[in-house]
Design a protein around this motif. Structure first.
Motif, PDB file in Angstrom:
ATOM      1  N   ARG A 180      37.657  49.035  41.003  1.00  0.00           N
ATOM      2  CA  ARG A 180      36.499  48.059  40.826  1.00  0.00           C
ATOM      3  C   ARG A 180      35.874  48.413  39.783  1.00  0.00           C
ATOM      4  NH1 ARG A 180      32.228  47.727  45.432  1.00  0.00           N
ATOM      5  NH2 ARG A 180      32.150  50.003  45.004  1.00  0.00           N
ATOM      6  N   GLU A 181      35.336  47.546  38.869  1.00  0.00           N
ATOM      7  CA  GLU A 181      34.613  47.764  37.559  1.00  0.00           C
ATOM      8  C   GLU A 181      33.145  47.343  37.776  1.00  0.00           C
ATOM      9  OE1 GLU A 181      37.315  48.095  33.677  1.00  0.00           O
ATOM     10  OE2 GLU A 181      35.921  46.303  33.726  1.00  0.00           O
ATOM     11  N   VAL A 182      32.807  46.267  38.352  1.00  0.00           N
ATOM     12  CA  VAL A 182      31.540  45.717  38.464  1.00  0.00           C
ATOM     13  C   VAL A 182      31.529  44.886  39.710  1.00  0.00           C
ATOM     14  CG1 VAL A 182      31.884  43.595  37.161  1.00  0.00           C
ATOM     15  CG2 VAL A 182      29.643  44.691  37.140  1.00  0.00           C
ATOM     16  N   SER A 183      30.353  45.167  40.292  1.00  0.00           N
ATOM     17  CA  SER A 183      29.905  44.322  41.604  1.00  0.00           C
ATOM     18  C   SER A 183      28.566  43.436  41.307  1.00  0.00           C
ATOM     19  CB  SER A 183      29.777  45.109  42.697  1.00  0.00           C
ATOM     20  OG  SER A 183      31.079  45.901  43.188  1.00  0.00           O
ATOM     21  N   ALA A 184      28.516  42.251  41.943  1.00  0.00           N
ATOM     22  CA  ALA A 184      27.335  41.367  42.026  1.00  0.00           C
ATOM     23  C   ALA A 184      27.126  40.924  43.230  1.00  0.00           C
ATOM     24  CB  ALA A 184      27.505  40.542  40.884  1.00  0.00           C
ATOM     25  N   GLU A 185      25.725  40.207  43.550  1.00  0.00           N
ATOM     26  CA  GLU A 185      25.533  39.608  44.657  1.00  0.00           C
ATOM     27  C   GLU A 185      25.468  38.351  44.370  1.00  0.00           C
ATOM     28  OE1 GLU A 185      22.280  42.562  46.828  1.00  0.00           O
ATOM     29  OE2 GLU A 185      21.506  41.013  45.674  1.00  0.00           O
ATOM     30  N   VAL A 186      25.987  37.171  44.937  1.00  0.00           N
ATOM     31  CA  VAL A 186      25.726  35.821  45.300  1.00  0.00           C
ATOM     32  C   VAL A 186      24.663  35.590  46.164  1.00  0.00           C
ATOM     33  CG1 VAL A 186      26.487  33.716  45.479  1.00  0.00           C
ATOM     34  CG2 VAL A 186      28.215  35.515  44.449  1.00  0.00           C
ATOM     35  N   HIS A 322      24.029  36.261  49.955  1.00  0.00           N
ATOM     36  CA  HIS A 322      24.905  35.564  50.872  1.00  0.00           C
ATOM     37  C   HIS A 322      26.254  36.367  50.796  1.00  0.00           C
ATOM     38  CE1 HIS A 322      28.319  32.701  51.874  1.00  0.00           C
ATOM     39  NE2 HIS A 322      27.314  32.124  52.271  1.00  0.00           N
ATOM     40  N   HIS A 323      26.771  36.594  49.714  1.00  0.00           N
ATOM     41  CA  HIS A 323      28.081  37.825  49.719  1.00  0.00           C
ATOM     42  C   HIS A 323      27.995  38.506  48.452  1.00  0.00           C
ATOM     43  CE1 HIS A 323      29.671  34.224  47.808  1.00  0.00           C
ATOM     44  NE2 HIS A 323      30.406  35.055  46.994  1.00  0.00           N
ATOM     45  N   HIS A 324      28.847  39.608  48.289  1.00  0.00           N
ATOM     46  CA  HIS A 324      29.027  40.299  47.181  1.00  0.00           C
ATOM     47  C   HIS A 324      30.532  39.796  46.668  1.00  0.00           C
ATOM     48  CE1 HIS A 324      26.317  42.717  49.270  1.00  0.00           C
ATOM     49  NE2 HIS A 324      25.699  43.386  48.084  1.00  0.00           N
ATOM     50  N   TYR A 325      30.536  39.930  45.312  1.00  0.00           N
ATOM     51  CA  TYR A 325      31.764  39.802  44.554  1.00  0.00           C
ATOM     52  C   TYR A 325      32.068  40.836  43.653  1.00  0.00           C
ATOM     53  CZ  TYR A 325      30.072  37.882  40.231  1.00  0.00           C
ATOM     54  OH  TYR A 325      29.504  37.615  38.856  1.00  0.00           O
ATOM     55  N   HIS A 326      33.388  41.272  43.562  1.00  0.00           N
ATOM     56  CA  HIS A 326      33.843  42.628  42.451  1.00  0.00           C
ATOM     57  C   HIS A 326      34.836  42.039  41.836  1.00  0.00           C
ATOM     58  CE1 HIS A 326      31.549  44.266  46.327  1.00  0.00           C
ATOM     59  NE2 HIS A 326      32.382  43.586  46.976  1.00  0.00           N
ATOM     60  N   HIS A 327      34.867  42.850  40.451  1.00  0.00           N
ATOM     61  CA  HIS A 327      36.053  42.479  39.770  1.00  0.00           C
ATOM     62  C   HIS A 327      36.726  43.764  39.718  1.00  0.00           C
ATOM     63  CE1 HIS A 327      33.693  39.007  37.952  1.00  0.00           C
ATOM     64  NE2 HIS A 327      34.825  38.482  38.084  1.00  0.00           N
ATOM     65  N   TYR A 328      38.027  43.848  40.143  1.00  0.00           N
ATOM     66  CA  TYR A 328      38.791  44.820  40.335  1.00  0.00           C
ATOM     67  C   TYR A 328      39.849  44.608  38.833  1.00  0.00           C
ATOM     68  CZ  TYR A 328      37.848  45.843  45.088  1.00  0.00           C
ATOM     69  OH  TYR A 328      37.341  46.231  46.176  1.00  0.00           O
ATOM     70  N   ARG A 329      40.095  45.804  38.169  1.00  0.00           N
ATOM     71  CA  ARG A 329      40.878  45.848  37.117  1.00  0.00           C
ATOM     72  C   ARG A 329      42.259  46.442  37.388  1.00  0.00           C
ATOM     73  NH1 ARG A 329      39.087  47.023  30.685  1.00  0.00           N
ATOM     74  NH2 ARG A 329      41.126  47.127  29.869  1.00  0.00           N
ATOM     75  N   TRP A 330      43.372  46.176  36.677  1.00  0.00           N
ATOM     76  CA  TRP A 330      44.678  46.779  36.762  1.00  0.00           C
ATOM     77  C   TRP A 330      44.344  48.290  36.044  1.00  0.00           C
ATOM     78  CZ3 TRP A 330      48.502  48.571  39.349  1.00  0.00           C
ATOM     79  CH2 TRP A 330      49.836  48.991  38.445  1.00  0.00           C
ATOM     80  N   ALA A 331      44.453  49.142  36.703  1.00  0.00           N
ATOM     81  CA  ALA A 331      44.459  50.507  36.217  1.00  0.00           C
ATOM     82  C   ALA A 331      45.776  51.109  35.759  1.00  0.00           C
ATOM     83  CB  ALA A 331      43.843  51.542  37.018  1.00  0.00           C
ATOM     84  N   GLU A 332      46.174  50.759  34.571  1.00  0.00           N
ATOM     85  CA  GLU A 332      47.142  50.950  33.792  1.00  0.00           C
ATOM     86  C   GLU A 332      47.633  52.496  33.888  1.00  0.00           C
ATOM     87  OE1 GLU A 332      48.766  48.829  30.328  1.00  0.00           O
ATOM     88  OE2 GLU A 332      46.671  47.809  30.307  1.00  0.00           O
ATOM     89  N   ALA A 333      48.798  52.967  34.073  1.00  0.00           N
ATOM     90  CA  ALA A 333      49.035  54.555  34.203  1.00  0.00           C
ATOM     91  C   ALA A 333      49.172  54.927  33.059  1.00  0.00           C
ATOM     92  CB  ALA A 333      50.562  54.518  34.681  1.00  0.00           C
TER      93      ALA A 333
END
Length: 333
Positions: A180-186, A322-333
């Motif tokens: 997860r890189e960043v989170s926000a509230e809606v 109302h809810h949170h959303y999160h952006h997940y980034r593929w963590a390349e090896a």
């Protein structure tokens, strides 16, 4: 606390309760022989190899060894919020997506892959509103390949904290190496009180088009790329607000998309030297009145979880999470 001091400690959950909302009490790693407890409430997203994973409403996960578990029970869904309009997660997720559209999309089952030359994570991430039609690992492999072919990092936007959201998907993403890189509230609110605020809107100019001066105040990019204007112009009924400033750069700007009963507010920015003069409130009030004229009755906006100043402003306007959303980034090896 879900477990009071006089309550009997008893574990009443099993691995069969994965996917349910639970409350647990467990011994912390630093506990002494006398026993030191802490509590966690959230969705039981996995129970593998005697380790529980509980995802809280803010998207943060707690790992608990089964041997540390002192009590646990299934609890009802979080009570419905009493402030503002009612909204299901799928309805609101689709409204927010329509207000910030990419320049390219592709379906993967019920998932939507979105790209816009890298302009904002929202327009360059997967919107997973359902079943991708493949096992999760295979779907995520397809996602990685799709974004790699466009020279973009792979992101998935997942939500937590409301009925019907995606705590299980968040846990799956972490299990498969996504971070997860960043989170926000809606946040949501009734629109009419926003339009009724005692704000000076006389200096606010509304336009259907985004011009160079508006873009100079917007702080989400360096030099505007080819996708910036198409994304900003996208949506059912788009309005841009600005308050004149110095040097041809507005003192304040905002963007609103009216879409049926919803009005979404984005890109509200104020010159740092002009803050605390009510300009953000004036911009939002003017946009709210325009959206009310078009038949909207409810408002939404998104604010990053660590933006305390904006959250305080929106608290005062009646916006509730109302809810949170999160952006997940593929963590390349």
């Amino acid at each position: 606390m879900e477990f009071t001091g006089g309550a009997r400690l008893e574990v009443r959950i099993t691995s069969a309760d994965v996917g349910k909302r639970v409350s647990v009490r467990y011994v912390t790693d630093s506990a002494t022989a006398g026993g030191k407890f802490t509590d966690a409430v959230g969705v039981l997203t996995s129970w593998d190899n005697d380790v529980l994973l509980i995802t809280r409403k803010d998207g943060r996960s707690v790992r608990i060894a089964g041997s540390a578990l002192a009590a646990g029970k299934v609890v009802p869904p979080a009570p419905a919020r009493r402030r503002g309009p009612s909204a299901t997660f799928p309805e609101l997720a689709r409204a927010t997506a329509r207000a910030w559209q990419p320049v390219e999309t592709e379906a993967l089952g019920d998932w939507t892959l979105r790209a816009a030359d890298g302009f904002t994570r929202r327009a360059n991430s997967v919107l997973p509103l359902g079943d991708p039609g493949l096992p999760t690992a295979d779907a995520l492999a397809d996602v990685r390949a799709w974004y790699a072919s466009r020279g973009l990092p792979a992101y998935v936007q997942a939500a937590t904290g409301a009925e019907g959201t995606q705590e299980l998907l968040c846990a799956e993403l972490e299990r498969h190496g996504w971070r997860r890189e960043v989170s926000a509230e809606v946040r949501i609110a009734a629109l009419a009180p926003l339009g009724d605020l005692d704000a000076d809107v006389s200096a606010v100019r509304l336009s259907r088009t985004v011009d160079e001066s508006w873009l100079h105040r917007y702080q989400r990019f360096g030099e505007p790329g080819p996708a910036v204007r198409p994304v900003l112009r996208s949506g059912p009924s788009v309005w841009f607000a600005s308050v004149a400033g110095t040097g041809g750069v507005p003192a304040a700007i905002g963007r609103c998309v009216a879409d049926g009963r919803w009005a979404g507010f984005m890109a509200v920015e104020v010159d740092p030297d002009q803050r605390r003069r009510g300009l953000a409130t004036s911009v939002m009030t003017a946009l709210a009145r325009q959206a009310l004229d078009e038949g909207a009755s409810a408002a939404w906006l998104q604010v990053e979880a660590d933006n305390d100043g904006a959250r305080a402003l929106y608290d005062g306007m009646g916006f509730a999470p109302h809810h949170h959303y999160h952006h997940y980034r593929w963590a390349e090896a």
